[in-house]
Design a protein around this motif. Structure first.
Motif, PDB file in Angstrom:
ATOM      1  N   ASP A 209       0.828  -1.201   0.000  1.00  0.00           N
ATOM      2  CA  ASP A 209       0.000   0.000   0.000  1.00  0.00           C
ATOM      3  C   ASP A 209       0.867   1.258   0.000  1.00  0.00           C
ATOM      4  OD1 ASP A 209      -2.505  -1.314   0.067  1.00  0.00           O
ATOM      5  OD2 ASP A 209      -2.278  -1.641   2.222  1.00  0.00           O
ATOM      6  N   CYS A 210       2.029   1.170   0.647  1.00  0.00           N
ATOM      7  CA  CYS A 210       2.922   2.317   0.731  1.00  0.00           C
ATOM      8  C   CYS A 210       4.364   1.830   0.698  1.00  0.00           C
ATOM      9  CB  CYS A 210       2.665   3.103   2.020  1.00  0.00           C
ATOM     10  SG  CYS A 210       3.710   4.566   2.189  1.00  0.00           S
ATOM     11  N   VAL A 211       5.193   2.504  -0.065  1.00  0.00           N
ATOM     12  CA  VAL A 211       6.626   2.243  -0.098  1.00  0.00           C
ATOM     13  C   VAL A 211       7.323   3.520   0.338  1.00  0.00           C
ATOM     14  CG1 VAL A 211       8.630   1.823  -1.589  1.00  0.00           C
ATOM     15  CG2 VAL A 211       6.535   0.488  -1.905  1.00  0.00           C
ATOM     16  N   ILE A 212       8.210   3.405   1.309  1.00  0.00           N
ATOM     17  CA  ILE A 212       9.022   4.532   1.753  1.00  0.00           C
ATOM     18  C   ILE A 212      10.458   4.219   1.365  1.00  0.00           C
ATOM     19  CG2 ILE A 212       9.789   5.915   3.713  1.00  0.00           C
ATOM     20  CD1 ILE A 212       7.153   5.020   5.134  1.00  0.00           C
ATOM     21  N   ASP A 213      11.011   5.014   0.468  1.00  0.00           N
ATOM     22  CA  ASP A 213      12.359   4.794  -0.046  1.00  0.00           C
ATOM     23  C   ASP A 213      13.287   5.837   0.554  1.00  0.00           C
ATOM     24  OD1 ASP A 213      14.735   4.690  -1.531  1.00  0.00           O
ATOM     25  OD2 ASP A 213      13.699   4.199  -3.390  1.00  0.00           O
ATOM     26  N   ILE A 214      14.242   5.396   1.392  1.00  0.00           N
ATOM     27  CA  ILE A 214      15.200   6.330   1.985  1.00  0.00           C
ATOM     28  C   ILE A 214      16.574   6.218   1.335  1.00  0.00           C
ATOM     29  CG2 ILE A 214      13.971   6.424   4.191  1.00  0.00           C
ATOM     30  CD1 ILE A 214      16.211   4.604   5.329  1.00  0.00           C
ATOM     31  N   VAL A 215      16.665   5.453   0.253  1.00  0.00           N
ATOM     32  CA  VAL A 215      17.929   5.308  -0.470  1.00  0.00           C
ATOM     33  C   VAL A 215      17.919   6.189  -1.712  1.00  0.00           C
ATOM     34  CG1 VAL A 215      19.471   3.688  -1.642  1.00  0.00           C
ATOM     35  CG2 VAL A 215      18.272   2.987   0.440  1.00  0.00           C
ATOM     36  N   GLY A 216      16.896   6.061  -2.532  1.00  0.00           N
ATOM     37  CA  GLY A 216      16.703   6.947  -3.661  1.00  0.00           C
ATOM     38  C   GLY A 216      17.587   6.699  -4.868  1.00  0.00           C
TER      39      GLY A 216
ATOM     40  N   ILE B 147      14.082   2.944  -6.439  1.00  0.00           N
ATOM     41  CA  ILE B 147      12.847   3.592  -6.875  1.00  0.00           C
ATOM     42  C   ILE B 147      12.063   2.660  -7.794  1.00  0.00           C
ATOM     43  CG2 ILE B 147      11.896   5.496  -8.234  1.00  0.00           C
ATOM     44  CD1 ILE B 147      14.297   7.190  -7.125  1.00  0.00           C
ATOM     45  N   THR B 148      12.752   2.042  -8.742  1.00  0.00           N
ATOM     46  CA  THR B 148      12.089   1.104  -9.657  1.00  0.00           C
ATOM     47  C   THR B 148      11.490  -0.065  -8.882  1.00  0.00           C
ATOM     48  OG1 THR B 148      13.555   1.709 -11.472  1.00  0.00           O
ATOM     49  CG2 THR B 148      12.440  -0.421 -11.644  1.00  0.00           C
ATOM     50  N   ASN B 149      12.272  -0.665  -7.979  1.00  0.00           N
ATOM     51  CA  ASN B 149      11.755  -1.767  -7.169  1.00  0.00           C
ATOM     52  C   ASN B 149      10.551  -1.335  -6.346  1.00  0.00           C
ATOM     53  OD1 ASN B 149      13.580  -3.724  -8.009  1.00  0.00           O
ATOM     54  ND2 ASN B 149      15.019  -3.309  -6.346  1.00  0.00           N
ATOM     55  N   GLY B 150      10.620  -0.139  -5.788  1.00  0.00           N
ATOM     56  CA  GLY B 150       9.520   0.359  -4.962  1.00  0.00           C
ATOM     57  C   GLY B 150       8.245   0.548  -5.754  1.00  0.00           C
ATOM     58  N   ILE B 151       8.351   1.195  -6.905  1.00  0.00           N
ATOM     59  CA  ILE B 151       7.171   1.430  -7.736  1.00  0.00           C
ATOM     60  C   ILE B 151       6.607   0.107  -8.236  1.00  0.00           C
ATOM     61  CG2 ILE B 151       6.392   2.434  -9.920  1.00  0.00           C
ATOM     62  CD1 ILE B 151       8.301   4.805  -9.268  1.00  0.00           C
ATOM     63  N   ASP B 152       7.495  -0.820  -8.621  1.00  0.00           N
ATOM     64  CA  ASP B 152       7.036  -2.129  -9.088  1.00  0.00           C
ATOM     65  C   ASP B 152       6.383  -2.945  -7.971  1.00  0.00           C
ATOM     66  OD1 ASP B 152       7.959  -1.531 -11.613  1.00  0.00           O
ATOM     67  OD2 ASP B 152       9.764  -2.786 -11.462  1.00  0.00           O
ATOM     68  N   SER B 153       6.658  -2.593  -6.722  1.00  0.00           N
ATOM     69  CA  SER B 153       6.098  -3.312  -5.572  1.00  0.00           C
ATOM     70  C   SER B 153       4.756  -2.766  -5.114  1.00  0.00           C
ATOM     71  CB  SER B 153       7.086  -3.248  -4.394  1.00  0.00           C
ATOM     72  OG  SER B 153       8.305  -3.866  -4.714  1.00  0.00           O
ATOM     73  N   LEU B 154       4.358  -1.618  -5.645  1.00  0.00           N
ATOM     74  CA  LEU B 154       3.131  -0.963  -5.184  1.00  0.00           C
ATOM     75  C   LEU B 154       1.862  -1.666  -5.654  1.00  0.00           C
ATOM     76  CD1 LEU B 154       3.814   2.850  -5.664  1.00  0.00           C
ATOM     77  CD2 LEU B 154       3.399   1.664  -3.499  1.00  0.00           C
ATOM     78  N   ALA B 155       0.884  -1.670  -4.785  1.00  0.00           N
ATOM     79  CA  ALA B 155      -0.472  -2.095  -5.153  1.00  0.00           C
ATOM     80  C   ALA B 155      -1.124  -0.971  -5.950  1.00  0.00           C
ATOM     81  CB  ALA B 155      -1.288  -2.364  -3.888  1.00  0.00           C
ATOM     82  N   ASN B 156      -2.166  -1.288  -6.687  1.00  0.00           N
ATOM     83  CA  ASN B 156      -2.947  -0.236  -7.332  1.00  0.00           C
ATOM     84  C   ASN B 156      -3.447   0.713  -6.248  1.00  0.00           C
ATOM     85  OD1 ASN B 156      -2.514  -1.426  -9.778  1.00  0.00           O
ATOM     86  ND2 ASN B 156      -4.596  -2.183 -10.028  1.00  0.00           N
ATOM     87  N   GLY B 157      -3.313   2.004  -6.501  1.00  0.00           N
ATOM     88  CA  GLY B 157      -3.719   2.995  -5.507  1.00  0.00           C
ATOM     89  C   GLY B 157      -2.661   3.221  -4.446  1.00  0.00           C
ATOM     90  N   GLY B 158      -1.474   2.634  -4.634  1.00  0.00           N
ATOM     91  CA  GLY B 158      -0.417   2.743  -3.637  1.00  0.00           C
ATOM     92  C   GLY B 158       0.256   4.099  -3.625  1.00  0.00           C
ATOM     93  N   ARG B 159       0.987   4.332  -2.551  1.00  0.00           N
ATOM     94  CA  ARG B 159       1.675   5.600  -2.331  1.00  0.00           C
ATOM     95  C   ARG B 159       3.172   5.334  -2.243  1.00  0.00           C
ATOM     96  NH1 ARG B 159      -0.434   8.989   2.617  1.00  0.00           N
ATOM     97  NH2 ARG B 159      -2.009   9.408   1.039  1.00  0.00           N
ATOM     98  N   PHE B 160       3.954   6.095  -3.011  1.00  0.00           N
ATOM     99  CA  PHE B 160       5.409   5.986  -2.982  1.00  0.00           C
ATOM    100  C   PHE B 160       5.958   7.269  -2.363  1.00  0.00           C
ATOM    101  CE2 PHE B 160       9.677   6.545  -4.484  1.00  0.00           C
ATOM    102  CZ  PHE B 160      10.208   5.274  -4.486  1.00  0.00           C
ATOM    103  N   VAL B 161       6.761   7.131  -1.306  1.00  0.00           N
ATOM    104  CA  VAL B 161       7.340   8.282  -0.623  1.00  0.00           C
ATOM    105  C   VAL B 161       8.855   8.219  -0.763  1.00  0.00           C
ATOM    106  CG1 VAL B 161       7.547   9.541   1.553  1.00  0.00           C
ATOM    107  CG2 VAL B 161       5.441   8.255   1.057  1.00  0.00           C
TER     108      VAL B 161
END
Length: 155
Positions: A49-56, A61-75
């Protein structure tokens, strides 16, 4: 504390163990697994539902976005010189929300201090360097050797 299921992604098994000790429900070694596939497996195919990326980096970023559910939030937290490509169509069709932040505000700091004072959270600072050793601190950060967070001490 909010009831969220936490899945941590780390670069070593040692860091995965450390994340579990800090309370992560699952810890994925991102150097040994397909992160997005593993997140989807752990969430019964839904994604996070939410990915918080503190590495950037482009990879995180690609892994985080690819891991998101529909309607998910990437921070994305902090500063990153990396760039990446995200198709607007994918962002719209999957209703992805993207948020960038340098860190938290004053209220966030006060809330974190309160949680620490109440014993509901603990510090993840594992390394301290005097300000005059900033280059050594930066080298340690870049090498991935820091287990938690690193702080520079002034004075």
């Amino acid at each position: 504390l909010t009831g969220a299921r936490v899945i941590s992604v780390e670069r070593t098994q040692e860091k995965c163990r450390h994340a579990a000790e800090l309370g992560a429900h699952e810890a994925i070694n991102g150097t040994a697994a397909d992160v997005a596939a593993e997140v989807r497996r752990l969430t019964d195919g839904w994604g996070a539902d939410c990915v918080i990326d503190i590495v950037g980096t482009e990879e995180t970023i690609t892994n985080g976005i690819d891991s998101l559910a529909n309607g998910g939030r990437f921070v994305l937290v902090g500063y990153t010189p990396d760039t990446w490509t995200l198709e607007g169509k994918r962002m719209a069709q999957n209703e992805i929300e993207f948020i960038g932040t340098r860190c938290g505000g004053r209220e966030d700091l006060l809330g974190a201090a309160k949680l620490l004072a109440e014993g509901k959270a603990r510090s993840i600072v594992t390394d301290r360097f005097p300000l005059e050793s900033v280059n050594d601190a930066h080298k340690k950060l870049r090498s991935g050797e820091v287990m938690g967070r690193l702080v520079l001490m002034i004075g």
